[in-house]
Write a protein that holds these residues in place. Structure first.
Motif, PDB file in Angstrom:
ATOM      1  N   ALA A  69      -0.202  -2.270 -10.385  1.00 20.92           N
ATOM      2  CA  ALA A  69      -1.320  -1.310 -10.344  1.00 20.92           C
ATOM      3  C   ALA A  69      -1.186  -0.473  -9.287  1.00 20.92           C
ATOM      4  CB  ALA A  69      -2.493  -2.020 -10.706  1.00 20.92           C
ATOM      5  N   CYS A  70      -0.999   0.847  -9.244  1.00 21.65           N
ATOM      6  CA  CYS A  70      -0.774   1.667  -8.117  1.00 21.65           C
ATOM      7  C   CYS A  70      -0.942   3.086  -8.465  1.00 21.65           C
ATOM      8  CB  CYS A  70       0.933   1.422  -7.836  1.00 21.65           C
ATOM      9  SG  CYS A  70       1.496   2.454  -6.487  1.00 21.65           S
ATOM     10  N   ASP A  71      -2.140   3.466  -7.648  1.00 24.48           N
ATOM     11  CA  ASP A  71      -2.580   4.938  -7.926  1.00 24.48           C
ATOM     12  C   ASP A  71      -1.413   5.725  -7.143  1.00 24.48           C
ATOM     13  OD1 ASP A  71      -4.468   4.170  -9.450  1.00 24.48           O
ATOM     14  OD2 ASP A  71      -5.951   4.016  -7.747  1.00 24.48           O
ATOM     15  N   LEU A  72      -1.107   6.760  -7.601  1.00 22.64           N
ATOM     16  CA  LEU A  72      -0.084   7.728  -7.149  1.00 22.64           C
ATOM     17  C   LEU A  72      -0.831   8.854  -6.457  1.00 22.64           C
ATOM     18  CD1 LEU A  72       2.973   7.380  -9.195  1.00 22.64           C
ATOM     19  CD2 LEU A  72       2.561   6.339  -7.137  1.00 22.64           C
ATOM     20  N   PRO A  73      -0.586   9.659  -5.449  1.00 23.69           N
ATOM     21  CA  PRO A  73      -1.469  10.721  -5.094  1.00 23.69           C
ATOM     22  C   PRO A  73      -1.170  11.857  -5.973  1.00 23.69           C
ATOM     23  CG  PRO A  73      -0.370   9.642  -3.002  1.00 23.69           C
ATOM     24  CD  PRO A  73       0.161   8.924  -4.195  1.00 23.69           C
ATOM     25  N   ASP A  74      -1.863  12.972  -6.054  1.00 23.68           N
ATOM     26  CA  ASP A  74      -2.015  13.894  -7.142  1.00 23.68           C
ATOM     27  C   ASP A  74      -0.634  14.836  -6.593  1.00 23.68           C
ATOM     28  OD1 ASP A  74      -3.898  13.010  -8.392  1.00 23.68           O
ATOM     29  OD2 ASP A  74      -5.407  14.149  -7.271  1.00 23.68           O
ATOM     30  N   ARG A 132       0.971  -1.354  -0.057  1.00 24.31           N
ATOM     31  CA  ARG A 132       0.023  -0.047  -0.076  1.00 24.31           C
ATOM     32  C   ARG A 132       0.880   1.253   0.009  1.00 24.31           C
ATOM     33  NH1 ARG A 132      -5.033  -0.711   1.260  1.00 24.31           N
ATOM     34  NH2 ARG A 132      -5.027   1.244   2.389  1.00 24.31           N
ATOM     35  N   LEU A 133       0.763   2.000  -1.046  1.00 21.86           N
ATOM     36  CA  LEU A 133       1.467   3.194  -1.084  1.00 21.86           C
ATOM     37  C   LEU A 133       0.524   4.477  -0.992  1.00 21.86           C
ATOM     38  CD1 LEU A 133       4.019   4.190  -4.201  1.00 21.86           C
ATOM     39  CD2 LEU A 133       2.021   5.459  -3.639  1.00 21.86           C
ATOM     40  N   GLY A 134       1.067   5.392  -0.140  1.00 20.12           N
ATOM     41  CA  GLY A 134       0.106   6.632   0.354  1.00 20.12           C
ATOM     42  C   GLY A 134       0.683   7.348   1.448  1.00 20.12           C
ATOM     43  N   ASP A 135      -0.211   8.100   2.098  1.00 18.94           N
ATOM     44  CA  ASP A 135      -0.133   8.657   3.134  1.00 18.94           C
ATOM     45  C   ASP A 135       0.807   8.187   4.278  1.00 18.94           C
ATOM     46  OD1 ASP A 135      -0.279  10.440   5.337  1.00 18.94           O
ATOM     47  OD2 ASP A 135      -2.354  10.038   5.899  1.00 18.94           O
ATOM     48  N   PRO A 136       2.076   8.858   4.479  1.00 14.71           N
ATOM     49  CA  PRO A 136       3.107   8.165   5.476  1.00 14.71           C
ATOM     50  C   PRO A 136       2.385   8.154   6.730  1.00 14.71           C
ATOM     51  CG  PRO A 136       4.179   9.778   4.107  1.00 14.71           C
ATOM     52  CD  PRO A 136       2.595   9.998   3.715  1.00 14.71           C
ATOM     53  N   LEU A 137       1.720   8.879   7.064  1.00 17.29           N
ATOM     54  CA  LEU A 137       1.028   8.889   8.474  1.00 17.29           C
ATOM     55  C   LEU A 137      -0.197   7.807   8.525  1.00 17.29           C
ATOM     56  CD1 LEU A 137       1.005  12.721   9.824  1.00 17.29           C
ATOM     57  CD2 LEU A 137       2.839  10.641  10.003  1.00 17.29           C
ATOM     58  N   ASP A 138      -0.361   7.064   7.466  1.00 21.94           N
ATOM     59  CA  ASP A 138      -1.389   5.891   7.697  1.00 21.94           C
ATOM     60  C   ASP A 138      -0.603   4.975   8.139  1.00 21.94           C
ATOM     61  OD1 ASP A 138      -3.251   3.821   7.128  1.00 21.94           O
ATOM     62  OD2 ASP A 138      -4.582   5.355   5.928  1.00 21.94           O
ATOM     63  N   LYS A 139      -1.257   4.279   9.128  1.00 20.55           N
ATOM     64  CA  LYS A 139      -0.584   2.981   9.878  1.00 20.55           C
ATOM     65  C   LYS A 139      -0.516   1.866   9.045  1.00 20.55           C
ATOM     66  CE  LYS A 139      -2.612   4.716  13.681  1.00 20.55           C
ATOM     67  NZ  LYS A 139      -3.205   4.869  15.040  1.00 20.55           N
TER      68      LYS A 139
END
Lengths: 282, 476
Positions: free
Chosen positions: B359-364, B318-325
């Motif tokens: 397949a991996c959505d990247l944040p804007d 899971r790629l995304g918000d670093p602060l998400d656990k």
């Protein structure tokens, strides 16, 4: 009428053989009083490169030998040197008593280092109590090919820089003392007859100013011992050149007291530490 | 394959009290810098976090003077007392671990799971470990009364900001040195919070000084004539420049530089574990790891099986918000680093390797790069030779153990290596032959304050951690 002596030709020592400099050059070596002693080979940068190739080729075998075996061979060098005590004393010149003392100190220094081969890992390696279920051990390993600029002291000084480099498994290329190079070649004869594999120690005679920068800049040399460099500009040039491939550098100490008990530094400077991890489990 | 939906589980950032601007930490106090301040941003959002002072050469000089003055007191202090300061610091780090972890993730972009579970525990442990050495140095094998060097100038990178600070400061202080430390330009905030911790611990003024800024500030620290010891962690390119600068000065130097580690998987390895190890080896901390296993060497006979497993596993990251656990892959630390990763990856394609990403959505907003695997890589390809310092894995194959060793060692670097096999004697044979400072067998990317870390060849020299880590800060 006395018999005319057969003189020795002083050549280089590369890969276990005694070639002349590929450059065909030599330089006159004189006694402190100015008397002609012999023509020594004046090595070129090509000789430096040949010597590095020989040292690199010898590295896997020498570093892969058991520590016990390396210790045996260093001790053998001491034995061979002891047998040529008188020859070395004569070649060193000066007072006979002082010369013999220098040879004795050289033999003793070799014996001291020979014993370190299978002990350095015990005092310079560590078992690491990590906070997890892992086997974790750090052991010293040789750095690789070490370039050595030998000090003025032609025998005790010379052996005090060679022995610590090779006892741990490194191979080396030595630039002998420019003013007093002859004992280095006679030492090479000892090395060649002591079961030391060819290429572990390579000895070049010639001009320090000319040779040291090539050795310092060589990309297949891993460590550089500048002990015998007394010229500050040359030392700086060499240390800067050594930065290009991050050589481990032992800085100049031309005035070192070679009779004093050595520290471990001359060995540890050319040791790497390898730490191996493995999980524990059933 | 079933995919699991996760609800967001963000760690609250309220615990961090960000100030609008930060100064330098010199002689126990925060001070303005003479250079023009720079901003530090959150790489996950590109929002500005704070303004940070730039230390000029004069500011660095003041910091070195403060450290020199403090050296008298600090080096003369009984080791047992120095130890207690370091224990105190270790405890405050533990007490404020949550705050430090959130701040680290904000400034660096690394997942909170990593800053919380890896970085911070190791930081505290490192201080705790070296604290214990401070009054036992005479037993370390460096002589009866080993002396400190003086003022240590330390320059650290942005990939593990606080951990690298700990690796530098803890042994330096334990041995009786004082320090001037420059954190990386993109990640100065936890070092400045550490300065506050030094104040809370009542550490004597000048023992720790923090100067912020870019490369010029670092160069001033390294070149300062009254610095006795230089320690640097960062790229091999900068390491060379530092080694040249230090040449002829007599300063003691240790360098922890780049790497291009081989992670070697044999056909008898426990494949599921090997897949986890390969993933951890290169995708931990977005691949911003000098010892990352960036070259996968897989035995030819199991290549397909391993790659199938690897790709399946990468699909679950899971790629995304670093602060998400729940986040596995955080943000790339800077626009500059992202550009470098992109350029080397494009080169990999141009040179003929086959590129794959799940397949991996990247944040804007922010700096992001998907986990990427290159197959069909040759040893001559730049992606197999140069340190990408990003989530990019190059896959090569081998047939025999000797070939694996040959390929693994075919690099100017020598920081780390990994071996995956069930055969014990092969592990030991391989470990013996690999020219690397850390060899992980059936594991990867493990760190501990008791275990020495550092490289062979152009990965630098000197060790950090363990008894041998003391040598870098003693006059031996």
């Amino acid at each position: 009428m006395s018999r005319l002596a057969v003189r020795k030709t002083y050549k280089l020592y590369i890969g276990g053989a005694f070639p002349r400099s590929e450059s065909g050059r030599s330089y006159a070596v004189t006694s402190p009083k100015g008397d002609f002693l012999a023509n020594a080979s004046r090595a070129s940068r090509k000789d430096v490169r040949d010597a590095v190739v020989a040292a690199r080729k010898a590295f896997p075998g020498w570093s892969g030998a058991t520590a016990y075996n390396r210790g045996q061979i260093l001790y053998r060098i001491a034995e061979m040197l002891e047998g040529r005590r008188a020859q070395f004393a004569e070649e060193l010149g000066g007072g006979k008593k002082a010369a013999l003392e220098a040879v004795d100190a050289t033999v003793d220094r070799l014996v001291w280092y020979a014993g370190w081969s299978d002990k350095i890992a015990s005092v310079h390696g560590t078992a690491n109590p990590v906070a997890g279920p892992y086997f974790n051990l750090s052991s010293p390993e040789p750095t690789g090919v070490v370039g050595v600029v030998a000090p003025e002291d032609p025998l005790v000084g010379l052996i005090s820089v060679i022995a610590p480099a090779i006892v741990t498994g490194n191979t080396c290329v030595v630039i002998a003392s420019e003013r007093t190079p002859l004992p280095s070649i006679t030492l090479a004869e000892v090395l060649a007859t002591s079961d030391l594999p060819g290429g572990v120690v390579n000895v070049l005679t010639g001009h320090q100013q000319e040779l040291a920068p090539w050795l310092a800049a060589h990309m297949d040399v891993n460590g550089l011992d500048l002990t015998g460099v007394s010229d500050a500009d040359l030392a700086l040039t060499c240390e800067q050149a050594a930065a290009e491939n991050l050589k481990r550098v032992l800085r100049p100490s031309p005035d070192e007291d070679w009779r004093a008990a050595p520290a471990l530094t001359r060995m540890t400077r050319f040791l790497e530490t390898k730490t191996v991890w493995h999980p524990m489990g059933v | 394959m079933a995919s699991f939906a996760y609800a967001p589980a963000p760690e609250s950032r309220d615990i961090v009290d960000l100030k609008p601007s930060y100064g330098l930490f010199i002689n126990g106090e925060f001070a303005d810098g003479s250079g023009s301040p720079f901003k530090t941003i959150n790489p996950a959002t590109e929002e500005k976090l704070a303004e940070v002072a730039t230390a000029s050469a004069d500011d660095v000089d003041r910091a070195v003077q403060a450290a020199r003055k403090a050296f008298g007191v600090w080096s003369a202090m009984p080791g047992a007392e120095r130890a207690k300061y370091l224990f105190r610091i270790a405890r405050i780090i533990q007490e404020r671990a949550r705050e430090l972890a959130v701040l680290e993730s904000l400034d660096n972009g690394k997942p909170i799971r990593e800053s919380r579970d890896v970085d911070l525990p190791l930081v505290a442990a490192h201080f705790f470990y070296y604290a214990g050495w401070a009054d036992k140095l005479e037993y370390a094998g460096f002589g009866a009364d080993p002396r400190p060097l003086g003022v240590a100038g330390q320059v650290i990178p942005w990939n593990f900001p606080l951990l690298m600070l700990a690796w530098k400061i803890a042994p330096a202080l334990a041995c009786g040195n004082t320090v001037v430390l420059k954190p990386a330009e993109t990640t100065p905030l936890t070092a400045l919070l550490f300065a506050e911790i030094c104040q809370q611990a009542d550490l004597p003024p000048g023992v720790v000084n923090i100067v912020t800024g870019a490369g010029e500030t670092g160069a001033a620290v390294v070149a300062h004539p009254d610095v006795n010891k230089v320690a640097f962690t960062g790229s091999t390119e900068v390491g060379r420049i530092i080694a040249r600068t230090v040449a002829g000065t007599g300063k003691k130097l240790t360098l922890e530089l780049g790497g291009k580690a081989a992670n070697i998987v044999f056909d008898d390895a426990a494949l599921d574990q090997a897949v986890e190890g390969v993933v951890n080896g290169i995708f931990f901390n977005q691949g911003h790891v000098c010892c990352a296993g960036s070259r996968l060497l897989v035995q030819e006979s199991i290549q397909d099986e391993l790659l199938t497993g690897l790709k399946r596993r990468l699909g679950t990251l899971r790629l995304g918000d670093p602060l998400d656990k729940n986040t596995d892959i955080g943000a790339i630390n800077s626009a500059e680093q992202l550009a470098k990763i992109r350029s080397l990856s494009d080169l990999g394609e141009q040179e003929g390797a086959e590129r794959w990403s799940p397949a991996c959505d990247l944040p804007d907003k922010g700096f992001w790069f998907p986990p990427t695997v290159f197959t069909g890589v040759a040893q001559s390809h730049r992606i197999a030779r140069e340190e990408v310092f990003g989530p990019v894995l190059s896959v090569l194959t081998f047939r025999t153990p000797a070939e694996a060793v040959e390929k693994a060692n075919n690099t100017p670097y020598g920081l780390s290596a990994g071996i995956w096999t069930e055969k014990g004697s092969r592990i030991l044979w391989m470990a013996d032959k690999l020219r690397a400072g850390v060899v992980w067998a059936n594991t990867f990317n493990r760190f501990d304050p008791a275990a020495p870390f550092g490289g062979y060849k152009e990965s630098g020299y000197g060790r950090e951690g363990g008894l041998l880590g003391l040598e870098a800060y003693l006059d031996v």
